[in-house]
Design an enzyme around this catalytic site. Structure first.
Site, PDB file in Angstrom:
ATOM      1  N   LYS A 141      40.974  32.538  37.672  1.00 32.06           N
ATOM      2  CA  LYS A 141      40.959  33.385  38.864  1.00 32.06           C
ATOM      3  C   LYS A 141      40.937  34.854  38.470  1.00 32.06           C
ATOM      4  CE  LYS A 141      43.204  32.079  42.626  1.00 32.06           C
ATOM      5  NZ  LYS A 141      44.302  31.642  43.544  1.00 32.06           N
ATOM      6  N   ILE A 142      39.941  35.558  38.965  1.00 28.39           N
ATOM      7  CA  ILE A 142      39.784  36.994  38.713  1.00 28.39           C
ATOM      8  C   ILE A 142      39.691  37.691  40.063  1.00 28.39           C
ATOM      9  CG2 ILE A 142      38.249  38.769  37.760  1.00 28.39           C
ATOM     10  CD1 ILE A 142      37.374  36.745  35.644  1.00 28.39           C
TER      11      ILE A 142
END
Length: 373
Positions: A141-142
């Site tokens: 997750k970014i």
């Protein structure tokens, strides 16, 4: 067939926005896969803070880690715990991943919220976590910040699956969708395959209505001349915003740019509806599922919302319905000065700050439980 399975059949994959060791060990995830057709799991610092910071489920593992790694930093202890849970979830979902040819069956693990505005640090951490978990059905997750977009491209080019988080505005979503395409294009230039690279764009919903509705209520209470028009928009802006994003997605995957990638096996970056738990008790508790059902999408739900939909949700192709009405809602919001752009900008900052606070609390709880480490 359960209503959640019907939802998947309608094109919206069912993911769980929750992970907890006791839940995993008790076979809770396996049950959801078997009975409800669940195909994914998301985590974030707030979820891990609740799981690790309370109760005793992780105490034995922390103690064992401390015996082997005397003096380890608290963040290393957290990562050890989180990676164990993510690996366990990934193993449970691996048969789903295999059955669907890599098109689903993913579990997500977030980079540190402390580096949301640091592209290079985000790339480095994405690589580190990807290597540490070492599972093909992991997504890193970014956040969809300005600094996050180039990190997304770089991670995709490296062959790392990405879940882009904290998306609220159409322009931010467009930026990360194009970043995903750019990462795939770079892999093509390098002669690397792109058919098993996956990504989702997590578009947050309920928080928008919470903030917009507060503005509406304050103005109505103050006797605003547009009170009736304002009240007509309560609970509608977030859904209209999401429908606008999906309409852009449909145009993008029909474009020459995307079709060139699709011809090489590229998977579309699915829109994932996040923050789907209803905050206002005046609204149906399945509002942000019922209204956002459509092909090649994901809805990640907290357990309470998942239970509600299983019990009384409604499955219909709603995402592409009433699109003109959605445009009207957004036009009205602009005409009435509700400042959706300002709201979404604030929500990104608040989201990063909220996850950072949860991370602070999480690390503090781990350090307090085992101060000798």
């Amino acid at each position: 067939m359960s209503k959640l399975s019907e939802l998947s059949a309608a094109g919206t994959a069912v993911w769980l926005d929750f992970v907890d060791r006791k839940f995993l060990e008790a076979g809770g995830l396996e049950t959801l896969v078997a009975e409800d057709g669940l195909t994914g799991v998301t985590s974030n610092p707030s979820i891990f803070e609740k799981a690790m910071g309370h109760g005793d489920a992780y105490d034995e593992t922390i103690a064992a880690f401390d015996r082997e790694h005397a003096g380890a930093a608290t963040i290393d202890r957290y990562e050890h715990l989180a990676i164990q849970d993510i690996k366990a979830a990934a193993e449970t979902l691996k048969p789903v991943y295999d059955r669907l040819g890599g098109k689903d069956g993913y579990v997500s693990l977030e980079v540190s919220p402390y580096i949301a505005d640091d592209t290079d640090a985000t790339i480095a951490e994405a690589k580190k976590l990807w290597a540490a978990v070492d599972r093909p059905n992991l997504m890193i997750k970014i956040p969809g910040t300005l600094a996050g977009a180039p990190a997304i491209s770089a991670a995709i080019a490296e062959g790392i699956n990405v879940n882009v988080t904290l998306l609220f505005a159409l322009d931010a979503y467009i930026r990360v969708a194009e970043a995903y395409a750019a990462g795939l294009e770079e892999r093509v230039r390098q002669g690397q395959p792109i058919d098993h690279i996956a990504s989702v764009a997590s578009f947050f919903v309920s928080r928008i209505d919470t903030m917009i509705d507060k503005q509406i209520d304050e103005r109505v209470k103050a006797g605003d001349a547009d009170a009736d028009a304002l009240k007509a928009l309560r609970g509608k802006v977030a859904i209209a915003n999401a429908k606008q994003a999906y309409a852009w997605y449909q145009d993008f995957i029909a474009s020459d740019r995307w079709q060139a990638l699709a011809a090489k096996g590229a998977q579309p970056q699915r829109l994932l509806w996040a923050s789907t738990g209803v905050k206002d008790p005046a609204y149906p508790d399945t509002l942000y599922i019922d209204t956002l059902i459509g092909p090649e999408t994901v809805n990640t739900m907290p357990p309470k919302t998942m239970d509600a939909f299983r019990d009384h949700g409604t499955v219909a192709q709603t995402l592409t319905a009433d699109v003109d009405e959605a445009r009207h809602v957004l036009a009205e919001a602009e005409r009435l000065g509700l400042d959706l752009s300002g709201v979404t900008g604030t929500l990104v900052l608040e989201g990063v700050a909220s996850f950072a606070k949860a991370f602070d609390d999480l690390l503090g709880a781990i350090a307090q439980k085992h101060p000798g480490a």
